[in-house]
Design an enzyme around this catalytic site. Structure first.
Site, PDB file in Angstrom:
ATOM      1  N   GLU A   1       0.805  -1.222   0.000  1.00  0.00           N
ATOM      2  CA  GLU A   1       0.000   0.000   0.000  1.00  0.00           C
ATOM      3  C   GLU A   1       0.842   1.278   0.000  1.00  0.00           C
ATOM      4  O   GLU A   1       0.822   2.077   0.939  1.00  0.00           O
ATOM      5  CB  GLU A   1      -0.969   0.001   1.178  1.00  0.00           C
ATOM      6  CG  GLU A   1      -2.024  -1.075   1.075  1.00  0.00           C
ATOM      7  CD  GLU A   1      -3.105  -0.979   2.130  1.00  0.00           C
ATOM      8  OE1 GLU A   1      -4.158  -1.594   1.942  1.00  0.00           O
ATOM      9  OE2 GLU A   1      -2.886  -0.276   3.143  1.00  0.00           O
ATOM     10  N   GLU A  19      -5.433  -8.404   0.080  1.00  0.00           N
ATOM     11  CA  GLU A  19      -6.215  -8.057   1.261  1.00  0.00           C
ATOM     12  C   GLU A  19      -7.658  -7.837   0.857  1.00  0.00           C
ATOM     13  O   GLU A  19      -7.951  -7.141  -0.121  1.00  0.00           O
ATOM     14  CB  GLU A  19      -5.733  -6.764   1.943  1.00  0.00           C
ATOM     15  CG  GLU A  19      -4.509  -6.907   2.800  1.00  0.00           C
ATOM     16  CD  GLU A  19      -4.183  -5.626   3.569  1.00  0.00           C
ATOM     17  OE1 GLU A  19      -5.112  -4.830   3.848  1.00  0.00           O
ATOM     18  OE2 GLU A  19      -3.006  -5.412   3.869  1.00  0.00           O
TER      19      GLU A  19
END
Length: 450
Positions: A170, A352
């Site tokens: 991320e 995720e």
């Protein structure tokens, strides 16, 4: 809503996994020579964590990893995605190596392999050594070289056993929330710092890919991007341009230069002063798969007093939430998978996906989380729809194996499929863990019959 979904059609070798990150689960922040990270500093800063907690113990995965691997084996996952803690391996970020830290991951990796669970190692999940931040951190161009040296240490130590590697998790979250919106460590709000961090992290990614390619024979290398559709709040005209800028910072600032060789147009103009000749070639390196973290779309609104003129807005009233507590838009997941496929033309791994809750152990010792099962069900159905339409999805990882330290919010929201009592550290698989185990078993059975 039905708890069951169609399990036919997953490709051969489809990977079912669970994810964690070092800082959120390991604890032991001062044990065995580990150095401090920027998140240790934030936890000690007044107001840094919403509930005033810290990750000093977290889930105590550092000591309880054998129990956690047994849980993974019982669920039946193929893979465990975890991160290596830079300050545990290099306490000062560079220089002297911490053998005790290296040995911890040796034990973890070896045990995973012994139990038939493939280790997927992420080099960076937000825990920059504090000593490197003191030298400028991601605002310093030198950090790309520091990261390359760290990557080389990890590749040499673990590359004989670990073949699945991730450079960063991320990118846009830790740069935007760390350097423009003060929701994460190091908590800076400065446009120039944000731009420098974006570019230097991109350089570090490219250098990391090169290191892994050269040192790990047969490496399968990816990078994990959070991608969410950005929607102007209430469709208002004044929110359109802020949403477009947030879209570049959130969705495109990293995959575009890394995979297409250029920054998106608004960002390209702003970041140009920090780009040196040859930088884009250093950033744009060949990788093997695109990691996607996705939870739902983002609604953006104008906010003139913020660093970049945008802010997080509200979903439309009466948006469906399926009992999760936030608006759920599975079609946005399907559309994101298809857009990634069209734009970047790489296999996709969903690294995720999940939702939080206030799950509790009942009098019978069970944890029922029907909202999470509903969320997983509709998002799995959306993923399957995208696959039927051409998205080349190769794997799916639940966030998270364990309830854990959820960064700036602390321990208030539980994302695990295994409940953790943060007083006793007892693990209790939730109903969603059983659901996931059944899904994996059914998918494998369907695959063997096809």
């Amino acid at each position: 809503m039905s708890d069951s979904i169609d399990t036919t059609g997953f490709p051969a070798g489809f990977v079912w996994g669970v994810s964690t990150s070092a800082y959120q689960v390991e604890g032991a922040v001062t044990e065995d020579g580990r150095g401090a990270s920027i998140w240790d500093t934030r936890c000690k800063t007044k107001g840094g964590i919403g509930d005033g907690s810290n990750a000093d113990v977290a889930c105590d995965h550092y000591h309880r990893w054998p129990e956690d691997i047994a849980l993974m084996r019982d669920i039946g996952v193929d893979a465990y995605r975890f991160s290596l803690a830079w300050p545990r391996l290099l306490p000062r970020g560079k220089g002297a190596v911490n053998e005790k830290g290296l040995a911890f991951y040796d034990r973890l990796i070896d045990s995973l392999l012994e139990r038939g669970i493939e280790p997927w190692a992420c080099l960076y999940h937000w825990d920059l050594p504090q000593t490197l931040h003191d030298l400028g951190g991601w605002t310093s161009r030198d950090c790309a070289g520091w990261f390359a040296d760290y990557a080389a240490l990890c590749a040499k130590r673990y590359g004989d056993r670990v073949k699945r590697w991730i450079t960063f998790n991320e990118f846009s979250v830790f740069t935007l929330f760390g350097y423009a919106i003060p929701w994460a460590a190091p908590g800076i709000t400065d446009r120039a710092a944000h731009l420098k961090a974006i570019h230097h992290v991109n350089l570090a990614h490219g250098a990391g890919v090169d290191v892994l390619r050269s040192l790990v024979p047969g490496a399968s290398i990816g990078a994990i991007h959070n991608r969410q559709k950005i929607i102007p709040e209430h469709g208002r005209e004044e929110n359109v341009e802020p949403a477009a800028l947030l879209d570049e910072h959130w969705n495109k600032a990293f995959p575009d230069p890394q995979l297409l060789g250029h920054y998106p147009p608004r960002l390209a103009e702003a970041i140009e002063p920090y780009v040196q000749p040859g930088d884009m070639a250093r950033i744009c390196r060949s990788i093997d798969w695109f990691g996607l973290n996705h939870y739902g779309p983002i609604f953006a609104r104008a906010e003139p007093n913020s660093t970049w003129g945008y802010w997080w807005g509200d979903a439309p009233p009466n948006s469906p939430d399926y009992g999760v507590g936030w608006a759920i838009f599975p079609d946005a997941f399907r559309e994101e998978l298809l857009d990634i496929q069209r734009t970047y033309r790489l296999p996709i791994v969903v690294t995720e996906n999940g939702c939080g809750g206030s799950d509790v152990v009942d009098a019978e010792g069970r944890v029922n989380d029907p909202h999470r099962i509903a969320y997983f069900t509709i998002y799995q159905e959306a993923m399957r729809a995208a696959m039927r339409e051409g998205a080349d999805v190769r794997g799916y990882f639940v966030w998270s194996l364990l309830d854990n330290f959820e960064w700036g919010t602390g321990y208030g929201s539980r994302f695990g499929i295994v409940h953790v009592d943060f007083q006793t550290l007892k693990r209790t698989p939730k109903a969603s863990a059983r659901w996931y185990a059944d899904l994996i078993k059914a998918a494998r059975a369907a695959g063997s019959q096809s």
